[in-house]
Motif scaffolding. Sequence first.
Motif, PDB file in Angstrom:
ATOM      1  N   ILE A  94       0.837  -1.202   0.000  1.00 44.12           N
ATOM      2  CA  ILE A  94       0.000   0.000   0.000  1.00 44.12           C
ATOM      3  C   ILE A  94       0.870   1.249   0.000  1.00 44.12           C
ATOM      4  O   ILE A  94       0.597   2.210  -0.733  1.00 44.12           O
ATOM      5  CB  ILE A  94      -0.962  -0.020   1.200  1.00 44.12           C
ATOM      6  CG1 ILE A  94      -2.011  -1.110   1.003  1.00 44.12           C
ATOM      7  CG2 ILE A  94      -1.637   1.338   1.395  1.00 44.12           C
ATOM      8  CD1 ILE A  94      -2.894  -1.355   2.194  1.00 44.12           C
ATOM      9  N   ILE A  95       1.924   1.262   0.794  1.00 46.56           N
ATOM     10  CA  ILE A  95       2.825   2.417   0.833  1.00 46.56           C
ATOM     11  C   ILE A  95       3.480   2.636  -0.525  1.00 46.56           C
ATOM     12  O   ILE A  95       3.554   3.770  -1.015  1.00 46.56           O
ATOM     13  CB  ILE A  95       3.889   2.224   1.931  1.00 46.56           C
ATOM     14  CG1 ILE A  95       3.230   2.300   3.305  1.00 46.56           C
ATOM     15  CG2 ILE A  95       4.992   3.262   1.817  1.00 46.56           C
ATOM     16  CD1 ILE A  95       4.123   1.888   4.447  1.00 46.56           C
ATOM     17  N   ILE A  96       3.920   1.563  -1.166  1.00 47.05           N
ATOM     18  CA  ILE A  96       4.557   1.682  -2.481  1.00 47.05           C
ATOM     19  C   ILE A  96       3.566   2.194  -3.507  1.00 47.05           C
ATOM     20  O   ILE A  96       3.884   3.079  -4.316  1.00 47.05           O
ATOM     21  CB  ILE A  96       5.164   0.329  -2.909  1.00 47.05           C
ATOM     22  CG1 ILE A  96       6.364  -0.005  -2.028  1.00 47.05           C
ATOM     23  CG2 ILE A  96       5.578   0.349  -4.376  1.00 47.05           C
ATOM     24  CD1 ILE A  96       6.916  -1.387  -2.227  1.00 47.05           C
ATOM     25  N   LEU A  97       2.347   1.675  -3.487  1.00 48.12           N
ATOM     26  CA  LEU A  97       1.329   2.137  -4.435  1.00 48.12           C
ATOM     27  C   LEU A  97       0.999   3.610  -4.219  1.00 48.12           C
ATOM     28  O   LEU A  97       0.843   4.371  -5.181  1.00 48.12           O
ATOM     29  CB  LEU A  97       0.071   1.284  -4.318  1.00 48.12           C
ATOM     30  CG  LEU A  97       0.166  -0.133  -4.873  1.00 48.12           C
ATOM     31  CD1 LEU A  97      -1.109  -0.906  -4.585  1.00 48.12           C
ATOM     32  CD2 LEU A  97       0.464  -0.110  -6.355  1.00 48.12           C
ATOM     33  N   LEU A  98       0.888   4.015  -2.963  1.00 49.18           N
ATOM     34  CA  LEU A  98       0.628   5.427  -2.685  1.00 49.18           C
ATOM     35  C   LEU A  98       1.779   6.309  -3.166  1.00 49.18           C
ATOM     36  O   LEU A  98       1.544   7.396  -3.733  1.00 49.18           O
ATOM     37  CB  LEU A  98       0.389   5.643  -1.201  1.00 49.18           C
ATOM     38  CG  LEU A  98      -0.964   5.172  -0.668  1.00 49.18           C
ATOM     39  CD1 LEU A  98      -0.999   5.309   0.854  1.00 49.18           C
ATOM     40  CD2 LEU A  98      -2.089   5.963  -1.297  1.00 49.18           C
TER      41      LEU A  98
END
Length: 103
Positions: A94-98
């Motif tokens: 999720i952090i990478i996608l954000l």
Amino acid sequence: MKKLIYTLTAVIMLGLSVSTAVAADKAPAKELTAQQQAQLQQIQQRVEEIKAMDKSNLTREERKELRSELKAMKKQANAVTGGGVYLSVGAIIIIILLLILLL
């Protein structure tokens, strides 16, 4: 089109890779109260007793109880000392996608 495929491939490869986040070993030690120090001392003594124990004559259930006791004591010691910061694979994805979407 190639850019989209490369981006999706990179995201999938990063998502499937196994990663762990571990706190630094040299973190500043917080001050423990006398009660917490006594509790840690009791846990340490019990662990030493278990290590010194002859486990060859124990039954399967007794060994299983010892393992579960050691796991519980480890959780308790980590809770007293503050533990660490752990990130799950889902949180990392999720952090990478954000970051990809925002940058």
